[in-house]
Design a protein around this motif. Structure first.
Motif, PDB file in Angstrom:
ATOM      1  N   VAL A 195       0.860  -1.201   0.000  1.00 38.57           N
ATOM      2  CA  VAL A 195       0.000   0.000   0.000  1.00 38.57           C
ATOM      3  C   VAL A 195       0.884   1.236   0.000  1.00 38.57           C
ATOM      4  O   VAL A 195       1.875   1.313   0.750  1.00 38.57           O
ATOM      5  CB  VAL A 195      -0.930   0.024   1.231  1.00 38.57           C
ATOM      6  CG1 VAL A 195      -1.794   1.279   1.211  1.00 38.57           C
ATOM      7  CG2 VAL A 195      -1.788  -1.227   1.277  1.00 38.57           C
ATOM      8  N   LYS A 196       0.549   2.268  -0.831  1.00 42.58           N
ATOM      9  CA  LYS A 196       1.307   3.531  -0.890  1.00 42.58           C
ATOM     10  C   LYS A 196       0.755   4.515   0.153  1.00 42.58           C
ATOM     11  O   LYS A 196      -0.428   4.823   0.174  1.00 42.58           O
ATOM     12  CB  LYS A 196       1.206   4.128  -2.300  1.00 42.58           C
ATOM     13  CG  LYS A 196       2.138   5.293  -2.516  1.00 42.58           C
ATOM     14  CD  LYS A 196       2.071   5.759  -3.972  1.00 42.58           C
ATOM     15  CE  LYS A 196       3.029   6.913  -4.207  1.00 42.58           C
ATOM     16  NZ  LYS A 196       2.987   7.404  -5.614  1.00 42.58           N
ATOM     17  N   LEU A 197       1.661   4.984   0.988  1.00 43.97           N
ATOM     18  CA  LEU A 197       1.284   5.916   2.047  1.00 43.97           C
ATOM     19  C   LEU A 197       1.257   7.342   1.532  1.00 43.97           C
ATOM     20  O   LEU A 197       1.734   7.633   0.419  1.00 43.97           O
ATOM     21  CB  LEU A 197       2.273   5.792   3.220  1.00 43.97           C
ATOM     22  CG  LEU A 197       2.385   4.388   3.852  1.00 43.97           C
ATOM     23  CD1 LEU A 197       3.474   4.385   4.905  1.00 43.97           C
ATOM     24  CD2 LEU A 197       1.060   3.950   4.441  1.00 43.97           C
ATOM     25  N   ALA A 198       0.740   8.268   2.372  1.00 42.68           N
ATOM     26  CA  ALA A 198       0.659   9.688   1.982  1.00 42.68           C
ATOM     27  C   ALA A 198       2.024  10.284   1.769  1.00 42.68           C
ATOM     28  O   ALA A 198       2.212  11.210   0.980  1.00 42.68           O
ATOM     29  CB  ALA A 198      -0.120  10.471   3.065  1.00 42.68           C
ATOM     30  N   SER A 199       3.001   9.716   2.489  1.00 43.69           N
ATOM     31  CA  SER A 199       4.379  10.228   2.356  1.00 43.69           C
ATOM     32  C   SER A 199       5.015   9.793   1.050  1.00 43.69           C
ATOM     33  O   SER A 199       6.127  10.183   0.723  1.00 43.69           O
ATOM     34  CB  SER A 199       5.220   9.751   3.546  1.00 43.69           C
ATOM     35  OG  SER A 199       5.263   8.324   3.539  1.00 43.69           O
ATOM     36  N   GLY A 200       4.349   8.930   0.349  1.00 43.61           N
ATOM     37  CA  GLY A 200       4.908   8.407  -0.929  1.00 43.61           C
ATOM     38  C   GLY A 200       5.643   7.087  -0.763  1.00 43.61           C
ATOM     39  O   GLY A 200       6.028   6.442  -1.738  1.00 43.61           O
ATOM     40  N   LYS A 201       5.795   6.674   0.496  1.00 37.59           N
ATOM     41  CA  LYS A 201       6.443   5.383   0.735  1.00 37.59           C
ATOM     42  C   LYS A 201       5.428   4.252   0.661  1.00 37.59           C
ATOM     43  O   LYS A 201       4.238   4.489   0.773  1.00 37.59           O
ATOM     44  CB  LYS A 201       7.114   5.392   2.110  1.00 37.59           C
ATOM     45  CG  LYS A 201       8.287   6.366   2.204  1.00 37.59           C
ATOM     46  CD  LYS A 201       8.923   6.283   3.574  1.00 37.59           C
ATOM     47  CE  LYS A 201      10.117   7.233   3.670  1.00 37.59           C
ATOM     48  NZ  LYS A 201      10.762   7.174   4.999  1.00 37.59           N
ATOM     49  N   TYR A 202       5.950   3.034   0.528  1.00 38.35           N
ATOM     50  CA  TYR A 202       5.099   1.847   0.431  1.00 38.35           C
ATOM     51  C   TYR A 202       5.187   1.044   1.705  1.00 38.35           C
ATOM     52  O   TYR A 202       6.259   0.931   2.321  1.00 38.35           O
ATOM     53  CB  TYR A 202       5.507   0.973  -0.755  1.00 38.35           C
ATOM     54  CG  TYR A 202       5.068   1.530  -2.089  1.00 38.35           C
ATOM     55  CD1 TYR A 202       3.838   1.189  -2.630  1.00 38.35           C
ATOM     56  CD2 TYR A 202       5.913   2.392  -2.783  1.00 38.35           C
ATOM     57  CE1 TYR A 202       3.450   1.727  -3.855  1.00 38.35           C
ATOM     58  CE2 TYR A 202       5.528   2.915  -4.003  1.00 38.35           C
ATOM     59  CZ  TYR A 202       4.287   2.584  -4.543  1.00 38.35           C
ATOM     60  OH  TYR A 202       3.910   3.093  -5.748  1.00 38.35           O
ATOM     61  N   SER A 203       4.032   0.430   2.037  1.00 40.75           N
ATOM     62  CA  SER A 203       4.003  -0.415   3.233  1.00 40.75           C
ATOM     63  C   SER A 203       3.160  -1.652   2.919  1.00 40.75           C
ATOM     64  O   SER A 203       2.325  -1.643   2.004  1.00 40.75           O
ATOM     65  CB  SER A 203       3.386   0.368   4.400  1.00 40.75           C
ATOM     66  OG  SER A 203       3.284  -0.463   5.539  1.00 40.75           O
ATOM     67  N   GLU A 204       3.385  -2.773   3.639  1.00 35.99           N
ATOM     68  CA  GLU A 204       2.639  -4.008   3.416  1.00 35.99           C
ATOM     69  C   GLU A 204       1.646  -4.220   4.543  1.00 35.99           C
ATOM     70  O   GLU A 204       1.963  -3.962   5.713  1.00 35.99           O
ATOM     71  CB  GLU A 204       3.584  -5.210   3.353  1.00 35.99           C
ATOM     72  CG  GLU A 204       4.420  -5.246   2.092  1.00 35.99           C
ATOM     73  CD  GLU A 204       5.280  -6.507   2.030  1.00 35.99           C
ATOM     74  OE1 GLU A 204       5.491  -7.142   3.079  1.00 35.99           O
ATOM     75  OE2 GLU A 204       5.724  -6.854   0.917  1.00 35.99           O
ATOM     76  N   LYS A 205       0.442  -4.743   4.143  1.00 36.77           N
ATOM     77  CA  LYS A 205      -0.545  -5.086   5.172  1.00 36.77           C
ATOM     78  C   LYS A 205      -1.240  -6.387   4.780  1.00 36.77           C
ATOM     79  O   LYS A 205      -1.288  -6.766   3.600  1.00 36.77           O
ATOM     80  CB  LYS A 205      -1.554  -3.964   5.358  1.00 36.77           C
ATOM     81  CG  LYS A 205      -2.495  -3.760   4.217  1.00 36.77           C
ATOM     82  CD  LYS A 205      -3.527  -2.685   4.570  1.00 36.77           C
ATOM     83  CE  LYS A 205      -4.526  -2.506   3.437  1.00 36.77           C
ATOM     84  NZ  LYS A 205      -5.577  -1.528   3.818  1.00 36.77           N
ATOM     85  N   LEU A 206      -1.767  -7.116   5.754  1.00 36.31           N
ATOM     86  CA  LEU A 206      -2.434  -8.398   5.514  1.00 36.31           C
ATOM     87  C   LEU A 206      -3.894  -8.169   5.187  1.00 36.31           C
ATOM     88  O   LEU A 206      -4.597  -7.418   5.884  1.00 36.31           O
ATOM     89  CB  LEU A 206      -2.325  -9.298   6.757  1.00 36.31           C
ATOM     90  CG  LEU A 206      -0.928  -9.821   7.090  1.00 36.31           C
ATOM     91  CD1 LEU A 206      -0.956 -10.568   8.423  1.00 36.31           C
ATOM     92  CD2 LEU A 206      -0.420 -10.746   5.982  1.00 36.31           C
TER      93      LEU A 206
END
Length: 527
Positions: A195-206
């Motif tokens: 998932v792309k965060l507001a900061s522009g970074k990506y994060s993973e979620k289940l």
């Protein structure tokens, strides 16, 4: 021994040889009797045969016992089906003695000549039938298939009569774990999503697995969630049906007896196989001295022996005996050596013979130049004689001694030693002797003896000089003398040579005009 005839044969067949050889009166004789023997024998063997008989064979087999016999207890097998059985089925040979009466049966003939191929005959009292012990004559037995045991159908042992078995894909649960290592959730129900965060970074979620809706398992398509599939062994029929035995009420669970092929009955008989064998035998009998002659030279004469005479013939009631005392004697010996018998099996039906006597005379002779003793033989002395020499009297040896002699002669010639002069004078003397001996076109025995006694041997000469002398002896036309042919080292030797030539010319008791002319011509040349 007729030595005159021996010399005449050699003179006529080997004239050049005869003029150079002094024959010894010591000869050896050996007679070779060549016997070319042909004979026919009748071999008979009793065979026992046993085979199933059905409706197609039963009547033919019964007829064997009822047929009228051609000879006591014997008759030909004429039925093609039974004949085929005798040709193809396995048989056992029956032991019998060579004089067994069961082997006696007339030969099949055509115009009183027995045929090479004889028909089979059978022994009438050997014809019998018996029921099959394995099926007691029914032709049927309980099914041989181990799992059938004559039941023909039985409950399937894989599905235990249910028709279905547990699904191997889902282990009978109807559901399978979702996905594997590279697809689905692996049974957890959750998958990772970036998932792309507001900061522009990506994060993973289940999140829930879309394949199994978060359950961690999916439906088994093999069994359609039932957990069971159709039994592969009985195809869902719940029972197994045997493919080998019958299913009708009368023969239910039974199959054809393998022992009799379902016939229920065997036929048995003894039949006799006849075979006429053609034999050839060659033998050489020697009488006389042991010769050096290889036996192969005599064996070649078998090819010239033709037109064999029929001495003996027998079939059925016809017997022919046409032996001379000589032929009877030698045939009796051959019969003993080859273990032949005219009254027991294998029985002699025919004897033919051809023979030839080859007389061979072995002689010794001495070559008048080398004085070496050699041997030869006259083959077929009283027929068409042929000469064979065991060795070549004019063969030149090439060894260290002959090479040394050539070298020494060359050195002596260069330095003109006395030894060389003596050898040269002797070589000229021998050549002049040969010229004179051939002057009248013939060399008499007395002249050959004189030459041999004068020459003694050729040991001092080189191979080239020996070859020159041998060629001079073989020359048909003697050329005119040249200066080198009478150039002695001393005139005294030349005059002495004239005297020796006169002795040679008179050795046969006749001083021929040609010989006189040769000597006088030589005398004029050496003055």
């Amino acid at each position: 021994m007729d030595t005159i005839k021996t010399k005449e044969i050699l003179k006529n067949l080997e004239t050049d040889f005869y003029n150079k050889a002094i024959l010894s009166n010591d000869v050896k004789k050996c007679d070779y009797l060549l016997i070319d023997f042909e004979y026919k024998t009748l071999e008979r063997v009793i065979h026992n045969i046993e085979f199933p008989i059905g409706e197609n064979l039963k009547s033919a087999f019964v007829n064997l016992k009822n047929n009228q016999s051609l000879a006591p207890n014997k008759n030909f097998i004429r039925d093609p089906l039974i004949l085929d059985k005798c040709e193809t089925a396995r048989t056992k040979e029956v032991n019998c003695s060579p004089k067994d009466i069961r082997l006696e049966f007339p030969l099949v003939t055509d115009n009183n000549v027995f045929l090479e191929k004889q028909n089979k005959y059978y022994l009438i009292d050997s014809v019998k039938t018996h029921i099959c012990k394995e099926c007691s004559g029914d032709g049927l037995v309980t099914c041989y298939e181990a799992t059938c045991h004559g039941n023909h159908t039985w409950e399937c042992d894989k599905c235990i009569g249910d028709g279905k078995v547990s699904c191997s894909d889902c282990k009978g649960e109807g559901w399978k774990r979702c996905g594997g290592l590279f697809s689905g959730c692996g049974g957890s129900g959750k998958v990772k999503k970036s998932v792309k965060l507001a900061s522009g970074k990506y994060s993973e979620k289940l999140i829930n697995c879309s394949s199994c809706s978060g359950k961690g398992k999916v439906k088994c398509t093999t069994c359609n969630v039932t957990g069971k599939v159709i039994c592969p062994k009985c195809d869902g029929k719940r029972t197994i049906t045997c493919n080998y035995c019958y299913d009708d009420r009368k023969r239910y669970g039974l199959t054809e007896c393998k022992n009799c092929g379902g016939k229920g009955e065997f036929g048995e008989l003894d039949f006799v196989q006849s075979k006429i064998n053609n034999h050839k035998h060659r033998k050489i009998i020697t009488n006389g001295n042991d010769l050096q002659l290889a036996i192969g030279n005599i064996e070649d004469y078998f090819n010239n022996i033709t037109n064999k005479k029929e001495l003996f013939y027998q079939h059925n009631t016809i017997v022919k005996n046409d032996y001379t005392d000589f032929e009877f004697k030698h045939c009796a010996i051959l019969e003993q050596e080859l273990d032949l018998d005219k009254n027991s099996f294998p029985k002699v039906l025919q004897e033919k013979i051809a023979y030839k006597l080859i007389t061979c005379i072995e002689f010794n002779y001495k070559h008048i130049l080398s004085n070496e003793v050699h041997s030869g033989v006259i083959i077929d002395y009283n027929g068409i004689p042929k000469i064979k020499f065991y060795s070549d009297p004019e063969a030149l040896k090439i060894d260290l001694k002959s090479i040394t002699k050539t070298t020494t002669s060359l050195i002596s010639k260069i330095f003109k030693t006395q030894k060389f002069k003596n050898k040269t004078d002797r070589l000229i003397e021998i050549k002049l002797m040969i010229h004179l001996a051939k002057a009248d076109g013939k060399i008499e025995e007395s002249e050959k003896l004189f030459l041999s006694d004068f020459i003694q041997n050729l040991n001092d000469f080189t191979n080239a000089e020996k070859k020159n002398l041998f060629e001079l002896m073989d020359t048909k036309t003697i050329s005119k003398l040249e200066e080198k042919d009478f150039k002695f080292s001393d005139k005294t030797i030349a005059k002495e040579m004239i005297n020796k030539l006169e002795e040679l010319a008179k050795a046969d008791g006749e001083f021929e005009p040609a010989e006189i002319a040769f000597i006088e011509n030589l005398r004029a040349l050496i003055k």
